[in-house]
Scaffold this active site. Sequence first.
Site, short mmCIF file in Angstrom:
data_model
loop_
_atom_site.label_atom_id
_atom_site.label_comp_id
_atom_site.label_asym_id
_atom_site.label_seq_id
_atom_site.Cartn_x
_atom_site.Cartn_y
_atom_site.Cartn_z
N LYS A 19 -7.22 3.25 -2.73
CA LYS A 19 -7.55 3.25 -1.31
C LYS A 19 -7.82 4.67 -0.84
CE LYS A 19 -5.13 2.10 3.04
NZ LYS A 19 -3.89 1.49 3.58
N LYS A 70 -10.37 0.03 -1.79
CA LYS A 70 -10.17 -0.27 -0.38
C LYS A 70 -10.58 0.97 0.43
CE LYS A 70 -6.62 -1.27 3.12
NZ LYS A 70 -5.23 -1.71 3.37
N ASP A 101 0.87 -1.18 0.00
CA ASP A 101 0.00 0.00 0.00
C ASP A 101 0.91 1.23 0.00
OD1 ASP A 101 -1.57 -2.22 0.98
OD2 ASP A 101 -3.04 -0.80 1.77
#
Length: 235
Positions: A158, A187, A94
């Site tokens: 995300k 996400k 990430d």
Amino acid sequence: MKYTIDDFARLIDHTNLHADATEDDMKKLCAEAKKYHFKMVAINQVQSHFCAEQLKGTDIDTGAAISFPLGQTTVACKLAETEDALKNGANEIDYVVNLTQVRAHNWAYIEDEMQKMVKLCHQHQVPCKVIFETCYLTKAEIKQLALVARKVKPDFIKTSTGFGTAGATVENVRLMKETVGPDVKVKAAGGIRNTDDFLAMIAAGAERIGTSSGVKIIEALKKRFAEDGISAIEI
């Protein structure tokens, strides 16, 4: 789609990104991930080797946060940090985009950064998630960033780090999903601490949830399932 308790657990990236997290905290995080069968532990990059060892022999991933939480490092630094995380056992990444360049609308820079990060991750056959930090962005910037991702095709976009001024919102999750299309997942992360918020994010289009409240959420869902005499919920 119908979700069982295990289906819900497998949407959760079980998170501890605190600067003062101890080795015991990491052991606890990994033990809880194994107990509840979460999808991943989300940890600072330096914890990659330790958590990968704790999770060896399981199907639970070790997710390293790159250029976290500010995103204010060069592409070369992000790539080097990613390489090191992968070498030490991380199998999900990430990373935070360069928000200065997003705010400057330097989309060529953002696309180049994203392409290089995604290419590196996919060379190692690991998922790449791009953190937007939506609290600092306008709706137009969120949409344009999602359009870049639609072209580059990371595995996920995300919402947040959880360290900004605000976290995920249903509105932003829906906007991100509608813009990025079917080939990239969303996400939701940041401030998701109860079952109702968790379910709302899924209904809005999130296919992974980053939260430090995963145990609390799953226990509450188990109680709800038992009280209602059901084995699955349709969303």
